[in-house]
Motif scaffolding. Structure first.
Motif, PDB file in Angstrom:
ATOM      1  N   SER A 189      15.540  -4.405   9.694  1.00 42.22           N
ATOM      2  CA  SER A 189      15.268  -4.483  11.137  1.00 42.22           C
ATOM      3  C   SER A 189      16.225  -5.493  11.778  1.00 42.22           C
ATOM      4  CB  SER A 189      13.822  -4.914  11.385  1.00 42.22           C
ATOM      5  OG  SER A 189      13.662  -6.269  11.013  1.00 42.22           O
TER       6      SER A 189
ATOM      7  N   GLU B 242      15.538  -7.535  14.016  1.00 36.97           N
ATOM      8  CA  GLU B 242      14.822  -8.810  14.157  1.00 36.97           C
ATOM      9  C   GLU B 242      14.989  -9.691  12.899  1.00 36.97           C
ATOM     10  OE1 GLU B 242      10.715  -7.965  14.342  1.00 36.97           O
ATOM     11  OE2 GLU B 242      10.150 -10.010  14.887  1.00 36.97           O
ATOM     12  N   ALA B 243      14.764  -9.083  11.718  1.00 38.31           N
ATOM     13  CA  ALA B 243      14.887  -9.853  10.472  1.00 38.31           C
ATOM     14  C   ALA B 243      16.329 -10.295  10.257  1.00 38.31           C
ATOM     15  CB  ALA B 243      14.396  -9.011   9.293  1.00 38.31           C
TER      16      ALA B 243
ATOM     17  N   ASP C 109      12.872  -9.838   3.249  1.00 34.63           N
ATOM     18  CA  ASP C 109      11.959 -10.965   3.462  1.00 34.63           C
ATOM     19  C   ASP C 109      12.829 -12.142   3.940  1.00 34.63           C
ATOM     20  OD1 ASP C 109      10.146 -13.040   3.328  1.00 34.63           O
ATOM     21  OD2 ASP C 109       9.131 -12.212   1.568  1.00 34.63           O
TER      22      ASP C 109
ATOM     23  N   ASP D  44       4.339  -1.391   4.406  1.00 32.58           N
ATOM     24  CA  ASP D  44       3.775  -1.732   5.714  1.00 32.58           C
ATOM     25  C   ASP D  44       4.763  -2.548   6.551  1.00 32.58           C
ATOM     26  OD1 ASP D  44       3.141  -3.148   3.449  1.00 32.58           O
ATOM     27  OD2 ASP D  44       1.406  -4.176   4.290  1.00 32.58           O
ATOM     28  N   HIS D  45       5.813  -3.085   5.933  1.00 34.01           N
ATOM     29  CA  HIS D  45       6.887  -3.747   6.678  1.00 34.01           C
ATOM     30  C   HIS D  45       8.175  -2.916   6.585  1.00 34.01           C
ATOM     31  CE1 HIS D  45       4.591  -7.388   7.520  1.00 34.01           C
ATOM     32  NE2 HIS D  45       4.083  -7.243   6.319  1.00 34.01           N
ATOM     33  N   GLY D  46       8.022  -1.635   6.303  1.00 30.18           N
ATOM     34  CA  GLY D  46       9.187  -0.727   6.263  1.00 30.18           C
ATOM     35  C   GLY D  46      10.221  -1.104   5.205  1.00 30.18           C
ATOM     36  N   TYR D  47       9.788  -1.757   4.116  1.00 28.10           N
ATOM     37  CA  TYR D  47      10.702  -2.202   3.052  1.00 28.10           C
ATOM     38  C   TYR D  47      11.819  -3.081   3.615  1.00 28.10           C
ATOM     39  CZ  TYR D  47       8.317   1.563   0.555  1.00 28.10           C
ATOM     40  OH  TYR D  47       7.370   2.373  -0.007  1.00 28.10           O
ATOM     41  N   ASP D  48      11.461  -3.845   4.629  1.00 27.99           N
ATOM     42  CA  ASP D  48      12.443  -4.733   5.273  1.00 27.99           C
ATOM     43  C   ASP D  48      12.773  -5.903   4.346  1.00 27.99           C
ATOM     44  OD1 ASP D  48      14.091  -5.625   7.290  1.00 27.99           O
ATOM     45  OD2 ASP D  48      12.491  -5.938   8.762  1.00 27.99           O
TER      46      ASP D  48
ATOM     47  N   ARG E 110      10.202  -6.389   1.245  1.00 29.58           N
ATOM     48  CA  ARG E 110       8.798  -6.329   1.656  1.00 29.58           C
ATOM     49  C   ARG E 110       8.251  -4.924   1.404  1.00 29.58           C
ATOM     50  NH1 ARG E 110       8.004  -9.324   7.203  1.00 29.58           N
ATOM     51  NH2 ARG E 110       6.047  -9.882   6.229  1.00 29.58           N
ATOM     52  N   ASP E 111       6.937  -4.787   1.505  1.00 28.05           N
ATOM     53  CA  ASP E 111       6.309  -3.515   1.124  1.00 28.05           C
ATOM     54  C   ASP E 111       6.394  -2.495   2.271  1.00 28.05           C
ATOM     55  OD1 ASP E 111       4.967  -1.648  -0.417  1.00 28.05           O
ATOM     56  OD2 ASP E 111       3.525  -3.102  -1.163  1.00 28.05           O
TER      57      ASP E 111
END
Ligand code: PMP
Length: 341
Positions: free
Chosen positions: A144, A146-147, A118, A112-116, A109-110
């Motif tokens: 993260s 969470e992910a 997907d 804004d999602h901390g390169y987390d 992810r970009d």
């Protein structure tokens, strides 16, 4: 005059090797006429103590590459798929191909999602194996919790979490491996422990899971000198684990200082939780070549997913630069500064 080469390209420990491991290598030659133990029981116990697991939760291998390869063989058959984020560790597509697995690639992810990761798109691939890497190589970014938990709770098959650089992040998810029967966390002594040349890696997971990996791996994969040096490096005290901890802290401090200096050169490095930094730049290939000419080796990364804005702005190109003693970083900074001016 011979040019002294500074190699910042492979993310190894540029401060060296724990003294306890170095000194036990001196008498290693007297023992090499005998086989090592087939499954490295002593080493498994020492690793278990280091990570806070049981010895039955640990499998070791000839580098963590070997553990990753064995896990693919153990849990997927040719024609099955393996899902992973892009970009990630470059050996994953290679090992997947060698094992006849079909890659399902999902961009990170970009910013804004901390390169987390997907998580939903990785799960949508319904793959036999999902490979995750935290901190991720080459982005040095974390995943993260969470992910990660979302992936673990919904995965159809094995989840591998590669924590080759976890020491530099100060975060580990090993607790998730010992609590779920389908999660394998892989680690290595090649990075923070400074033993890349000896090839020692390990996996942590539920006992039944690691025994499948171990059976796919086969006996005698860690040599006797490598096992002895690894045991010395893992021992408590200033010459073993204490040395590792001190140098991990040094790497973290140096990383932040280096990142600030890169920004003063007008570069836009990603944040890093590892012992390397990714610097997107359109001209990464020519910058890398220029540094190499002057004796500083860095990794040129191309083909980065352009769904991520920083990579799109750099035409998918970046430099991955390992962190080591400050004089080495200064040399890289000076060369980068003159190449950019
Ligand atoms: N995982 C990652 C993310 C890596 O970057 C590396 C080394 N480049 C490895 C695993 C393999 O390490 P080793 O085989 O030396 O344990």
């Amino acid at each position: 005059m011979k040019l002294e080469v500074v190699d910042l390209s492979d993310n190894t420990n540029l401060w060296g090797t724990p003294p306890a491991a170095r000194s036990c290598m001196h008498d290693a030659s007297s023992r090499v006429s005998r086989y090592p133990s087939p499954y490295s029981a002593d080493l498994k116990r020492a690793i278990a103590a280091y990570v806070g697991a049981g010895a039955e939760d640990v499998v070791v291998g000839c580098g963590s590459d070997d553990v990753l390869d064995s896990a693919m063989r153990a849990f997927a058959a040719p024609g099955d798929s393996i899902a992973y984020s892009t970009p990630t560790f470059s050996m994953i597509p290679v090992l997947a191909r060698l094992n006849g697995l079909l890659p399902a690639e999902v961009p990170l992810r970009d910013v804004d999602h901390g390169y987390d990761i997907d998580a939903d798109r990785l799960l949508d691939a319904c793959a036999k194996i999902i490979y995750l890497c935290a901190p991720n190589n080459p982005t040095a970014t974390p995943i993260s919790r969470e992910a990660l938990v979302h992936v673990i709770q919904n995965a159809a098959g094995l989840v591998i979490l590669d924590e080759a650089y976890a020491e530099f992040a100060g975060i580990s998810y090993i607790d998730l491996a010992t609590r779920h029967e389908h999660v394998l966390v892989t680690r290595t002594l090649s990075k923070a422990f400074g033993l890349a040349g000896l090839r020692v890696g390990y996996g942590v997971g539920a006992p039944e899971l690691v025994s499948f990996v171990e059976r796919a791996r086969g006996p005698y994969k860690v040599s006797a000198p490598a096992e002895r040096a690894a045991l010395a490096a893992l021992a408590m005290g200033d010459d073993g684990v204490g040395w590792v901890e001190t140098h991990v802290q040094l790497a973290r401090d140096t990383r932040e200082r280096f990142r600030r200096e890169l920004m003063t050169l007008g570069l836009d490095p990603l944040p890093s939780s590892a012992n390397f930094i990714l610097v997107p730049h359109t001209a990464a290939e020519s910058l890398g070549a220029r540094l190499r000419r002057d004796g500083v080796l860095v990794r040129v990364v191309t083909g980065l997913p352009e769904s991520i804005r920083a990579f799109a702005a750099a035409n998918g190109n970046a430099l991955r630069i390992g962190v080591g003693p400050w004089p080495l970083m200064l040399r890289a900074l000076e060369l980068l500064g003159s190449a950019l001016s």
